[in-house]
Design an enzyme around this catalytic site. Structure first.
Site, PDB file in Angstrom:
ATOM      1  N   ASP A 493      10.075   6.853  37.406  1.00  0.00           N
ATOM      2  CA  ASP A 493       8.816   6.872  38.453  1.00  0.00           C
ATOM      3  C   ASP A 493       7.417   7.245  37.570  1.00  0.00           C
ATOM      4  O   ASP A 493       6.442   6.719  37.848  1.00  0.00           O
ATOM      5  CB  ASP A 493       8.833   7.909  39.485  1.00  0.00           C
ATOM      6  CG  ASP A 493       9.295   9.503  39.240  1.00  0.00           C
ATOM      7  OD1 ASP A 493       9.406   9.590  38.035  1.00  0.00           O
ATOM      8  OD2 ASP A 493       9.383  10.227  40.022  1.00  0.00           O
TER       9      ASP A 493
HETATM   10  C1  LAN Z   1      11.838  17.229  36.150  1.00  0.00           C
HETATM   11  C2  LAN Z   1      10.508  17.107  36.275  1.00  0.00           C
HETATM   12  C3  LAN Z   1       9.989  15.736  36.722  1.00  0.00           C
HETATM   13  C4  LAN Z   1      10.666  15.112  37.719  1.00  0.00           C
HETATM   14  C5  LAN Z   1      10.038  13.866  38.497  1.00  0.00           C
HETATM   15  C6  LAN Z   1       9.504  12.949  37.426  1.00  0.00           C
HETATM   16  C7  LAN Z   1       8.731  14.621  39.247  1.00  0.00           C
HETATM   17  C8  LAN Z   1      11.096  13.316  39.301  1.00  0.00           C
HETATM   18  O1  LAN Z   1      10.501  12.199  40.246  1.00  0.00           O
HETATM   19  C9  LAN Z   1      12.124  12.833  38.677  1.00  0.00           C
HETATM   20  C10 LAN Z   1      12.938  14.055  38.137  1.00  0.00           C
HETATM   21  C11 LAN Z   1      12.177  14.880  36.950  1.00  0.00           C
HETATM   22  C12 LAN Z   1      12.049  14.135  35.789  1.00  0.00           C
HETATM   23  C13 LAN Z   1      12.679  16.137  36.684  1.00  0.00           C
HETATM   24  C14 LAN Z   1      14.081  16.414  36.591  1.00  0.00           C
HETATM   25  C15 LAN Z   1      14.633  17.737  36.213  1.00  0.00           C
HETATM   26  C16 LAN Z   1      13.816  18.663  35.351  1.00  0.00           C
HETATM   27  C17 LAN Z   1      13.745  17.750  34.210  1.00  0.00           C
HETATM   28  C18 LAN Z   1      12.505  18.693  35.821  1.00  0.00           C
HETATM   29  C19 LAN Z   1      12.669  19.099  37.339  1.00  0.00           C
HETATM   30  C20 LAN Z   1      11.560  19.463  34.984  1.00  0.00           C
HETATM   31  C21 LAN Z   1      12.689  20.363  34.595  1.00  0.00           C
HETATM   32  C22 LAN Z   1      14.120  20.091  35.050  1.00  0.00           C
HETATM   33  C23 LAN Z   1      15.319  20.255  34.210  1.00  0.00           C
HETATM   34  C24 LAN Z   1      16.519  19.918  34.493  1.00  0.00           C
HETATM   35  C25 LAN Z   1      15.148  21.850  33.662  1.00  0.00           C
HETATM   36  C26 LAN Z   1      16.441  22.501  33.123  1.00  0.00           C
HETATM   37  C27 LAN Z   1      17.368  22.956  33.714  1.00  0.00           C
HETATM   38  C28 LAN Z   1      18.698  22.333  33.622  1.00  0.00           C
HETATM   39  C29 LAN Z   1      19.664  22.269  34.560  1.00  0.00           C
HETATM   40  C30 LAN Z   1      19.238  21.525  32.535  1.00  0.00           C
END
Ligand code: LAN
Length: 764
Positions: A493
């Site tokens: 995205d």
């Molecule tokens: C995010 C942040 C951005 C988010 C969007 C781009 C908004 C979404 O549309 C796709 C998924 C994504 C990339 C996403 C996936 C999971 C993340 C990376 C996070 C919420 C930021 C932190 C999270 C990550 C998994 C945190 C660390 C924890 C673990 C369980 C490894």
């Protein structure tokens, strides 16, 4: 009006007493191409006193630190979510902010919306960094900072005293009244949150007889002791030496050496799952464990209800506090665990050695591909530990990694926290860009708009990873990441949004011909990424196409999260990709046109197929149904549905209208994500209201009265400067963990107000 007077008069600033502000002013945010690092600038009184790290032990220096700590005391009871005031007030000072003079009042709602949007962007511009993006708080989860504290302890790389002091204050601020800590700042206490903060606070110097620590210990004991901590916690405690590796189920490091075509190979997992498995597997392979210092021995006695040497470790492997348990282990995982534990007893030494070598090489490559920022906050600090173990404290491998810890730390009025990523720079900037353009305000704020465009240009990923398949990486050239190009992991995205917004800006009339630096060829690379990432079901996942069948999810051993093993097709990602593809097609009809057409058709069908019976879509990355229903509607419209006749869009609008609250706003509780069904929040929320309004207006809803009431709610929430208050946390991941999006309280209401003004025929 002089700045100081403006600042004194402001609603947000005059709440902060000048004493506090004096300590906040010791901190400044340095930004460079999106990299954001908080720097401590000692006041003159300290300059002579503190020249080396050990000088912080001097009594006057300690005295300063304690006073500074007090300036970051924060009352969580009235509002768990801080409002990013250190950064915001600092920016207002730096930019000599002056609010816009009041416009003549009007009883027309469209006039009011127009001036509110103008006022809001004027304010928001003051927060834009010189490199074009909006830095901000990306905290929320509470299991991250302790990981860094533990690794800094193990690698004998202490976090410098002023930072450490404010980390302590943050954790103390986030303690719940019952003495525990949640998985995230707004959640009820959990064993994972509580034990990790307990350990981290003790490592940072908190004494065991401090009231907060005693209360926390009582919580831990009342809930069975640290042997009930979930698996990720068992991992951290094991490397620290306050839990026995015997109490940890095998995670079979050798699985990395299995043939790659097997669906259970980690290369097939969601990238976050596999990149966390990797350092965990390395540490498990070595049963890596820190030195047993006096403090570690104390912790061993504090964390358990029985003496440490009497803990039943074998039983502890599968003991999990019920307050933490979101995804219990499946039968398949239990069986697999039994087999892996059996293998662990007899494991082949030579195979283990070659696996360990393989894992460290892979992690080194992850450093190379990401400027040592790494994919996320969890694997980042764990990789540092592995580098320390393999190469030592003085090695470049360790140093390059540990220098980047600071990219993850964020300072707000509640202290120093660890962000859930190295920031949300791209994402926030992109939405600000779209909101600004919606009603044509880019013409009134041309320098903000040009900076945004320069940022988009700078941040596109321009290199491919050499030999990428060896590292399980998909193509990335042409993509955009969620934070910065340095982080280097493109997202579906983000890529679609980056491409769409760049095209919009190039056609907006604010750029001269020679300023339109993003070539068609570069956008074609984005198309390549999007087409390569589409799933067979027609949808788009987050970082990569789904790589394994759904049953692999049954192997999820991280009890606190849901759906963590695979990258699935998501409503939000799919909608964004559809919008991006359509925008590209409307400008350039001659590149991979038939594939783009087919992708749009399949994406549209996918979106329709996951709409719920009540007309809503469930969100995965923000809270929750209002968010994804907005994406659902925009995605269907972009991909060709006529809002006037589409039954799906009609149903979606009916859903939104059915949940509007008395005061005209919309308010959704984060429990929606946890329970996977709509749960109302007692108060209307600015972001939910803005999403609902954006959706209804996009759909051309005929219910003008409902829209007007929503707009009035937004107007009533804006302050005299154009800012909005921080309410409930708005982001989520893996259903159960919430995460902050500090920009949402500004960007989305301004976007909705601008759309309203535009639809009312109001020209800016
Ligand atoms: C995010 C942040 C951005 C988010 C969007 C781009 C908004 C979404 O549309 C796709 C998924 C994504 C990339 C996403 C996936 C999971 C993340 C990376 C996070 C919420 C930021 C932190 C999270 C990550 C998994 C945190 C660390 C924890 C673990 C369980 C490894």
């Amino acid at each position: 009006m002089p700045v100081s007077e403006v600042v004194e008069n402001s609603k947000i600033l005059n709440k902060i007493d000048s004493q506090k502000r004096a300590y906040w002013d010791c901190w400044t945010l340095e930004t460079r191409r999106g990299r954001q690092v908080w720097k401590f600038i000692p006041p003159d009184s300290l300059k002579e006193l503190v020249k080396t790290e050990s000088d912080w032990q001097k009594p006057e220096a300690q005295d300063f630190l304690l006073k500074m700590k007090a300036a970051f005391e924060y009352d969580k009871k009235s509002q768990p979510h801080s409002a990013d005031l250190v950064f915001r007030t600092g920016s207002l000072y730096k930019t000599n902010f002056n609010p816009l003079p009041e416009e003549p009042s009007s009883d027309q709602l469209n006039d009011q919306a127009t001036s509110a949007a103008r006022k809001g962007f004027h304010f928001y511009q003051a927060l834009q960094a010189p490199d074009g993006n909006w830095p901000g708080d990306y905290g929320g989860p509470l299991f991250l900072l302790p990981g860094m504290v533990i690794v800094s302890h193990l690698s004998q790389t202490p976090i410098s005293a002023p930072y450490a002091m404010l980390c302590r204050q943050y954790m103390l601020n986030m303690q719940n009244e019952d003495g525990g800590w949640g998985l995230h700042i707004e959640g009820a206490s959990t064993m994972l949150g509580t034990v990790l903060q307990y350990v981290a606070l003790r490592l940072l110097g908190e004494k065991k007889n401090e009231p907060a620590i005693e209360k926390a210990k009582m919580w831990i004991h009342a809930n069975g002791g640290a042997n009930y901590i979930p698996s990720w916690g068992k991992f951290y405690l094991s490397v620290l030496g306050v839990y026995d590796w015997k109490g940890y189920n095998s995670i079979l490091p050798e699985i990395w050496k299995f043939p790659k075509w097997l669906p259970i190979h980690p290369a097939k997992y969601w990238c976050h799952a596999r990149m966390v498995h990797m350092p965990m597997a390395y540490c498990f392979a070595h049963k890596l464990k820190g030195e047993e210092t006096a403090l570690i021995k104390e912790l061993q006695t504090e964390l358990y209800t029985t003496p440490y040497n009497e803990v039943n470790w074998k039983k502890a492997r599968n003991q999990f506090c019920l307050k933490d348990l979101y995804t219990p282990h499946s039968g398949l995982l239990k069986l697999a665990t039994r087999i892996m534990n059996m293998y662990e007893k007899i494991h082949l030494k030579s195979w283990r050695k070659s696996t360990s070598k393989f894992l460290i090489e892979q992690m080194k490559q992850e450093n190379t591909h990401t400027f040592s920022i790494n994919l996320g906050p969890v694997n980042h600090v764990m990789n540092a530990l592995c580098m320390y173990h393999a190469y030592g404290k003085e090695s470049m491998e360790f140093k390059e990694n540990s220098e980047r810890w600071f990219d993850y730390l964020w300072l707000a009025e509640d202290g120093m926290k660890m962000n859930g990523y190295n920031g949300s720079q791209f994402w926030d900037t992109n939405f600000a860009a779209l909101a600004l353009m919606e009603g044509g305000l880019d013409k009134e704020f041309p320098s903000m708009a040009k900076n945004i465009y320069r940022w988009l240009d700078d941040q596109q990923i321009k290199t491919e990873i050499p030999n990428r398949k060896k590292y399980d990486r998909s193509i990335r050239k042409g993509g955009w990441a969620f934070s910065t190009f340095e982080q280097g992991w493109p997202i579906t995205d983000c890529t679609a949004e980056g491409m769409k917004t760049s095209i919009k800006y190039m056609h907006s009339g604010i750029l001269k011909e020679e300023e339109k630096t993003i070539s068609k060829e570069r956008l074609q690379y984005s198309i390549n990424v999007l087409l390569a990432y589409q799933n067979k079901d027609g949808g788009w996942a987050s970082y990569e196409p789904t790589r394994a069948p759904k049953w692999i999810e049954k192997l999820n051993a991280a009890e606190v999260f849901g759906d963590i093993m695979l990258d699935y097709s998501y409503a939000e990602c799919t909608s964004a990709c559809l919008q991006g593809l359509v925008k590209f097609r409307s400008e350039y009809a001659d590149y991979r046109a038939s594939e783009i057409n087919a992708a749009i058709k399949k994406g549209n069908e996918f979106l329709k197929s996951i709409q719920r019976m009540d007309g809503s879509w469930m969100g995965s990355w923000a809270i929750c149904f209002t968010y994804a229903t907005w994406f659902g509607i925009e995605g269907l419209i972009a991909s060709g549905e006529d809002p006037a006749s589409s039954l799906e869009i009609k149903k979606a609008c009916e859903f939104l209208l059915s949940i509007q609250k008395e005061d005209g706003g919309w308010g959704e509780h984060y429990e929606s994500c946890v329970q996977k069904k709509y749960v109302e929040h007692p108060q209307s929320q600015i972001t939910n209201t803005a999403w609902a309004l954006l959706a209804l207006m996009a759909a051309g809803s005929s219910n003008k009265e409902a829209i007007d009431r929503g707009i009035k709610y937004l107007l009533s929430m804006q302050d005299a400067w154009g800012d909005f208050p921080q309410q409930q946390i708005s982001g989520v991941f893996n259903f159960n963990c919430m995460i902050t999006y500090t920009s949402y309280r500004n960007v989305f209401p301004l976007w909705a107000l601008s759309r309203y003004a535009k639809l009312s025929g109001q020209a800016f």
